[in-house]
Design a protein around this motif. Structure first.
Motif, short mmCIF file in Angstrom:
data_model
loop_
_atom_site.label_atom_id
_atom_site.label_comp_id
_atom_site.label_asym_id
_atom_site.label_seq_id
_atom_site.Cartn_x
_atom_site.Cartn_y
_atom_site.Cartn_z
N LYS C 340 0.81 -1.21 0.00
CA LYS C 340 0.00 0.00 0.00
C LYS C 340 0.85 1.27 0.00
O LYS C 340 0.33 2.36 0.20
CB LYS C 340 -0.92 0.01 1.24
CG LYS C 340 -1.93 -1.11 1.25
CD LYS C 340 -3.09 -0.79 0.34
CE LYS C 340 -4.06 -1.97 0.26
NZ LYS C 340 -4.93 -1.86 -0.90
N PHE C 344 6.58 4.53 -3.27
CA PHE C 344 8.00 4.18 -3.26
C PHE C 344 8.33 3.13 -4.32
O PHE C 344 9.45 2.65 -4.39
CB PHE C 344 8.40 3.68 -1.87
CG PHE C 344 8.17 4.68 -0.77
CD1 PHE C 344 8.86 5.88 -0.75
CD2 PHE C 344 7.24 4.43 0.24
CE1 PHE C 344 8.64 6.81 0.26
CE2 PHE C 344 7.01 5.37 1.25
CZ PHE C 344 7.71 6.56 1.25
N SER C 392 5.52 3.58 9.69
CA SER C 392 5.51 3.84 11.13
C SER C 392 4.99 5.24 11.38
O SER C 392 5.07 6.10 10.49
CB SER C 392 6.92 3.75 11.71
OG SER C 392 7.42 2.43 11.58
N ARG C 393 4.51 5.52 12.54
CA ARG C 393 4.03 6.85 12.96
C ARG C 393 2.99 7.35 11.95
O ARG C 393 2.89 8.53 11.66
CB ARG C 393 5.22 7.81 13.05
CG ARG C 393 6.35 7.26 13.88
CD ARG C 393 7.60 8.07 13.74
NE ARG C 393 7.42 9.38 14.39
CZ ARG C 393 8.32 10.35 14.31
NH1 ARG C 393 9.42 10.19 13.60
NH2 ARG C 393 8.10 11.48 14.91
N CYS C 394 2.22 6.41 11.44
CA CYS C 394 1.33 6.68 10.32
C CYS C 394 -0.09 6.62 10.86
O CYS C 394 -0.73 5.58 10.83
CB CYS C 394 1.58 5.60 9.27
SG CYS C 394 0.71 5.83 7.74
N GLU C 395 -0.54 7.74 11.35
CA GLU C 395 -1.84 7.74 12.02
C GLU C 395 -2.97 7.79 11.02
O GLU C 395 -4.05 7.27 11.24
CB GLU C 395 -1.92 8.95 12.94
CG GLU C 395 -3.14 8.95 13.82
CD GLU C 395 -3.82 10.30 13.86
OE1 GLU C 395 -3.61 11.09 12.91
OE2 GLU C 395 -4.55 10.56 14.82
N ALA C 396 -2.72 8.44 9.87
CA ALA C 396 -3.79 8.68 8.91
C ALA C 396 -4.13 7.43 8.12
O ALA C 396 -5.16 7.36 7.47
CB ALA C 396 -3.37 9.78 7.96
N CYS C 397 -3.24 6.47 8.14
CA CYS C 397 -3.41 5.38 7.19
C CYS C 397 -3.48 4.05 7.93
O CYS C 397 -2.67 3.18 7.71
CB CYS C 397 -2.28 5.40 6.20
SG CYS C 397 -0.69 5.80 6.94
N GLU C 399 -5.28 1.69 7.45
CA GLU C 399 -5.45 0.55 6.56
C GLU C 399 -4.14 0.09 5.93
O GLU C 399 -4.08 -0.93 5.29
CB GLU C 399 -6.51 0.84 5.49
CG GLU C 399 -6.16 2.01 4.62
CD GLU C 399 -7.37 2.52 3.84
OE1 GLU C 399 -7.41 2.27 2.64
OE2 GLU C 399 -8.28 3.15 4.42
N GLU C 403 0.41 3.28 13.76
CA GLU C 403 0.48 4.58 14.41
C GLU C 403 1.76 4.73 15.26
O GLU C 403 2.23 5.83 15.48
CB GLU C 403 -0.76 4.77 15.29
CG GLU C 403 -0.92 6.22 15.73
CD GLU C 403 -2.22 6.47 16.48
OE1 GLU C 403 -3.09 5.59 16.50
OE2 GLU C 403 -2.33 7.57 17.05
N ILE C 434 12.75 11.56 9.71
CA ILE C 434 11.84 12.53 10.33
C ILE C 434 12.46 12.98 11.65
O ILE C 434 12.59 14.16 11.94
CB ILE C 434 10.44 11.92 10.55
CG1 ILE C 434 9.89 11.37 9.24
CG2 ILE C 434 9.50 12.96 11.15
CD1 ILE C 434 8.59 10.61 9.38
N LYS C 460 17.10 15.66 6.78
CA LYS C 460 15.83 15.81 7.52
C LYS C 460 14.75 16.07 6.49
O LYS C 460 14.67 17.16 5.90
CB LYS C 460 15.97 16.96 8.52
CG LYS C 460 14.65 17.55 9.04
CD LYS C 460 14.02 16.73 10.12
CE LYS C 460 12.66 17.31 10.49
NZ LYS C 460 11.71 16.31 10.99
N MET C 462 11.54 13.76 3.89
CA MET C 462 10.91 12.49 3.54
C MET C 462 10.97 12.32 2.03
O MET C 462 11.05 13.31 1.30
CB MET C 462 9.47 12.54 4.04
CG MET C 462 8.76 11.23 4.16
SD MET C 462 9.68 9.97 5.04
CE MET C 462 8.60 8.60 5.00
N VAL C 463 10.93 11.08 1.60
CA VAL C 463 10.81 10.81 0.16
C VAL C 463 9.33 10.80 -0.19
O VAL C 463 8.52 10.20 0.52
CB VAL C 463 11.48 9.46 -0.18
CG1 VAL C 463 11.16 9.05 -1.61
CG2 VAL C 463 12.98 9.56 0.01
N GLY C 464 8.98 11.52 -1.27
CA GLY C 464 7.57 11.58 -1.65
C GLY C 464 7.22 10.65 -2.78
O GLY C 464 6.10 10.16 -2.88
#
Lengths: 262, 129, 664
Positions: C340, C344, C392-397, C399, C403, C434, C460, C462-464
């Motif tokens: 998902k 990447f 990781s630290r992925c609260e929005a996703c 699915e 988090e 991050i 510092k 992220m890769v988009g």
């Protein structure tokens, strides 16, 4: 099967092909597109602000029309689909917004009950790609075709729920159903630049070129799209492989394509 | 200027976004296809709105460079929805009297024979009130 | 009527800040049975407890109500106090005026009012309390460890070292777990195999330890000290005790294109296989989904080449029943799926890999024999991009991601980056982060060495988006310090995928009635003070099944779990919980409702002879509760249609008295 059909402004003007082939193909697949009476332009882009009401009323009217006829609402233009689906989602989930909208509506209130399908979703979920495969007359075997989703078909995923927004397959499955080879490339869900070609033509050019370059590097001989603006941006910025509407390809495969001067 | 409470609350109300959820990872700016056009980038929009430093945003052309492609919304790990913040600041700017970015007089210079109606309609929706 | 003493605790300002404790003590003075009522700053302190003991003596108290924190916190403390004062410990009731009152109210008036009501309910209940005496049950002096990774291995070795028998159940054909797949270990860079395999051999050679490999736990019954466990030994179609692990069958097996799990599918194995050279037990296993003999009845080559005669195509799954006194869960973790996160391009390019795949690529026993080569074309990568916090630290996703922080990625990425620069100094290495989180002994120093000595470029941001084009991976990323968007043409992209509990953990937790959090990590009995015990008595936690952990922390926790198990197994008898169900056989009509709802199988039926009013006798079927098995959940008391079933310490009458006191 009969569906309420929202063509949108561009399909009645610059993108007549998209409209014409949608009709012809649907009828070959046993689907009647009933054009929504007195439909009005969706506005092209959805304004995400919660306090924007007036600009979303045309979408609500179309949605209510389909709901009252108990038909799914089908759109073929990526932009109309995006705006109408986002509006419908706001009607379902944002009570304050829905209340404000309903004060503008004449009769019964509407709360997002209609079902919105993009034409591709209609093919996948209502017709079925297997059925489509059976109806193909002119197989496009051997053609290497790249699907270009752009941004409007897939995002925001929370609302659109069309496919995996990072690794979609619906257009690739469509291409395969027509007998052609689907070319998968990473930029297929990146933006062409959209309306920015008014403000910063260079920005649109860079984005569009990156998409075409990536598709070609992956071996594409043709790009298909569902969005008139994507087609315009890719072509205007020098795409050197054909960029065609997916419905044109569909009509060709179904043997219902004829010359038009659209 | 650094703590303009009213502006901040207005932007947050219009956008419906909770900017405090941002963990400053920068994925929005990593994913933004209009990044190089912008003076202020998506992560800065979120951060500056959160800290109430909004006047520079209102005066910046960056407002009109966002493509509304929603890539930042879908890829944000925290569900912050930066594009909605940009949209809210833009609306705040163009809703002022005489602040329309585009008028009908601009159209002839924009169109060519292939220009889809969708382009003009979308641009008007984004650049005018 | 009891003689009740009420003791209202301030808990410093925790309670007294929102509850007028003096008013509570005063109000409860006039409740039925109350002969003494007071308040004190810290009732759980020695001085507070002495105050209770003195009051018991001076006022001849027969019941005690403590208005304080949750009974989970200090019920046991005050029961001991009561016992020391000569009372039955079950004559103590706790009114929870902290978690359920002062902490949730802001207003002193409401807080006080509620505290008084809770106190009244407790007084009403204690008036109906009766002394209870717990029973005793024996302890089976053997432990079960579920999972044979480094956590399970360490726990088993430590328990065996104390002289107790241990069984390890491992679902894979070998023990070793994730650590066996690693190359080097941070922060000292010892080779994982060099420090793990000796422990695996120790396990194999320890006469106190049995290994059930290629096996799983399918059923757990019983309770602390007395678990009955069913273990399913999956058919491996090889007689374990005969196979010498010579490997002749592997060479001759014609099915050579089966993706090799141990190398994460980056090379192939045969249908009959030994996962890796140092496997324990070192015996072959036939993959029934790949073997043509098992699928179509044709082939049989392995059987022909096996000089020991170990191949047995007719082998069946075998179920073994064993008794244990304690169970340790050590089911470990897995990286999450990257399906998902296709921004990447993990599904689109072989050169986008996870960190665990990177471990295999740099491991001498891996698919490229330890040479760092691109999976797509076998070329040496010159530019490598590491992406941290993928999922990781992925609260929005919810699915697709997690988090929480996966905790181990910062350190292993620093390790990968450092080792790459050390071995291949011509390689550019970028790490997108991050935050860099390196709490741990010598951890931050390790990360700084990667930057300062080895020239790893930490950015510092992220890769988009990763766009494979030609033989490059076009990486679009943000550099938040430079306030730039970067475009890097990389040869290899390594994703630090979030980790999650093994999928086997959830069904296992159900079998054990052990609780889990929303992420399927096992919950500890107390997050600070009882970190290796599950709230379910007799079930202990070891390693990443409880939360993300690196190796040093896993080994510490594994040892701690072992010491708790040893403490349990060292006892000859366990004191039970007297708050169990009991059936009034005169009222019971033998309907089986209670037995049907009992989750512990504590209820049986007996035919008993009863004297009737006319002096005849009649045989009736009545319920009997085994107090050693009953956990006092109370389900049966609710299900019983005739009101025969009741719970000691929580009798229907007592509960109703509490309700009445609240509603009064």
């Amino acid at each position: 099967m009969k569906v309420s059909y929202f063509p949108g402004c561009t399909l009645k003007n610059k993108a007549k092909d998209l409209d014409l082939y949608s009709y012809k193909s649907a009828s070959a697949l046993g689907v009647t597109l009933e054009e929504i009476e007195n439909w009005q332009c969706c506005g092209g882009v959805f304004t995400s602000a919660d306090d924007e009401v007036a600009t979303k009323l045309s979408s609500v009217r179309a949605l209510k029309y389909a709901f009252e006829r108990n038909e799914p609402l089908v759109t073929v233009c990526s932009a109309c689909h995006n705006v109408i689906k986002q509006t419908n989602y706001a009607m379902q989930t944002n009570k304050t917004f829905a209340d404000k909208v309903n004060r503008y509506m004449a009769e019964d209130s509407y709360n997002g009950e209609a079902e919105v399908y993009h034409y591709l979703e209609m093919l996948r979920d209502l017709v079925g790609f297997d059925t489509l495969k059976e109806k193909v007359v002119n197989s496009l075997k051997g053609k290497k075709i790249a699907a270009y989703y752009g941004c409007l078909l897939l995002r925001p995923n929370k609302v659109m729920r069309m496919d995996d927004p990072e690794n979609p397959t619906i257009m690739e499955d469509f291409i395969r159903a027509l007998g052609a080879d689907a070319v998968v490339y990473a930029k297929r869900n990146e933006c062409c630049g959209g309306y920015i070609s008014v403000e910063s033509p260079d920005s649109a050019r860079r984005n569009s070129n990156a998409v075409v370059k990536n598709a070609k590097a992956a071996g594409a001989e043709m790009i298909i799209t569902a969005c008139p603006l994507c087609k315009y941006n890719l072509e205007k910025n020098g795409a050197d492989i054909p960029v065609v509407y997916f419905t044109e390809l569909l009509a060709e495969a179904l043997g219902v394509k004829e010359d038009t001067n659209a | 200027m650094h703590n303009n409470r009213y502006l901040r609350d207005e932007i947050i109300r219009i956008s419906g976004v909770n900017t405090a959820k941002c963990m400053k990872c920068g994925k929005c700016s990593a994913t933004c296809p209009a990044y190089d056009e912008m003076e202020y980038h998506p992560h800065q929009f979120v951060n500056m709105v959160e800290s109430g430093d909004i006047t520079p945003l209102l005066n910046s052309d960056s407002l009109y460079k966002c493509l509304s492609c929603f890539a930042c919304i879908d890829r944000c790990p925290r569900g912050v929805e930066p594009a909605k913040v940009v949209e809210a600041v833009r609306l705040f700017a163009v809703r002022k009297q005489g602040a329309n970015r585009m008028t009908a007089n601009d159209v002839p210079a924009i169109v060519d024979e292939d220009t889809p109606q969708q382009l003009l309609v979308s641009a008007f929706r984004k650049y005018t009130k | 009527m009891q003689r009740v003493g009420v003791f209202v605790c301030w808990c410093g300002s925790n309670i007294a800040g929102t509850v007028d404790v003096q008013a509570v003590a005063e109000a409860l003075k006039s409740e039925p049975g109350v002969v003494f009522s007071t308040d004190y700053q810290y009732m759980c302190s020695q001085a507070g407890q002495d105050m209770i003991k003195t009051a018991v003596k001076e006022h001849n108290l027969t019941g005690i109500v403590v208005c304080s924190c949750s009974p989970r916190m200090h019920e046991a403390t005050f029961r001991k106090t009561a016992a020391a004062a000569g009372l039955n410990p079950y004559m103590v009731e706790i009114a929870n005026i902290r978690e359920q009152c002062s902490w949730v109210h802001k207003d002193m008036a409401t807080g006080t009012e509620k505290a008084i009501i809770l106190g009244k309910a407790a007084v009403a209940k204690v008036n109906l309390n009766a002394p209870l005496t717990p029973g005793e049950s024996p302890v089976t002096k053997r432990a079960l460890v579920i999972g044979g990774g480094i956590a399970g291995i360490q726990t088993a070795l430590d328990i065996a070292d104390a002289g107790f028998e241990v069984d390890i159940v491992e679902k894979n054909p070998t023990i070793g777990g994730k650590m066996a797949q690693l190359d080097k270990t941070f922060p000292t860079l010892d080779c994982a195999a060099c420090i793990l395999t000796p422990k695996m051999v120790d396990v194999a050679q320890n006469e106190k330890i049995r290994i059930f490999s290629y096996s799983e736990v399918t059923d757990v019954k019983g309770f602390v000290g007395n678990f009955d466990v069913t273990i399913k030994k999956n058919a491996r179609y090889v007689k374990e005790e005969i196979c010498t692990g010579c490997g002749a069958c592997l060479e001759k097996c014609p099915m050579k294109k089966i993706p090799n799990e141990f190398n994460l599918g980056m090379d192939n194995r045969t249908a009959i296989y030994i996962p890796f050279a140092q496997a324990v037990p070192k015996v072959a296993t036939i993959d029934p989904t790949a073997c043509t003999m098992l699928k179509k009845g044709k082939c049989g080559i392995c059987s022909k080449v096996c000089t020991a005669g170990a191949i047995d195509y007719t082998q069946k799954d075998e179920y073994i029943e064993e008794k244990y006194g304690a169970i340790v869960v050590a089911t470990g973790f897995n990286p999450i799926s990257m399906d998902k996160f296709d921004e990447f391009a993990y599904s689109q390019s072989k050169d986008v890999i996870t960190s665990l795949e990177f471990e295999r690529l740099t491991n001498a026993a891996g698919p490229s024999a330890g040479k760092l080569l691109r999976p797509s074309d076998g070329k040496h990568p010159h530019t490598i991009v590491f992406v941290q916090c993928v999922g990781s630290r992925c609260e929005a996703c919810a699915e697709k991601g997690k988090e929480y922080c996966s905790k181990i990625c910062c350190m292993y990425t620093a390790k990968h980056a450092m080792l790459t620069r050390d071995k291949y100094p011509d390689t550019e290495v970028y790490v997108f982060y991050i935050d860099v989180r390196t709490p741990g002994k010598n951890f931050d120093e390790f990360y700084r060495r990667a930057v300062e000595e080895f020239g790893v470029k930490y950015i510092k941001g992220m890769v988009g988006k990763v766009t494979p084009e030609g033989d490059k991976l076009k990486v679009q990323a943000s550099d938040l310090i430079a306030n730039k968007q970067l475009h890097i043409d990389a040869d290899l992209v390594v994703l630090a995928a979030a980790i999650e509990p093994d999928k086997s953990a959830r069904p296992l937790a159900t079998m054990l009635t052990a609780s889990m959090d929303t992420n399927d990590f096992f919950t500890e009995a107390h997050p600070k003070l009882r970190p290796v015990e599950s709230p379910t008595a007799g079930v202990f936690l070891s390693g990443a099944c409880q939360g993300p952990k690196d190796i040093p922390e896993t080994v510490s926790q594994a040892g701690a779990a072992a010491s708790k198990v040893i403490g349990l197994l060292a006892k000859d008898k366990l004191t039970g919980n007297p708050c169990v169900a009991s059936s009034d056989e005169l009222m019971c009509n033998g309907c089986s409702s209670c037995a049907n709802v009992c989750p512990y199988g504590a209820i049986t039926y007996a035919e008993k002879e009863f004297r009737m009013p006319d002096r005849t006798t009649k045989v009736r079927r009545v319920a009997e509760v085994n107090p050693a098995v009953c956990q006092g959940c109370g389900a049966c008391t609710v299900a019983c249609p005739s009101g025969a079933m009741d719970l000691k310490g929580f009798a229907n009458l007592q509960i109703m008295a509490e309700v009445d006191a609240i509603c009064k």
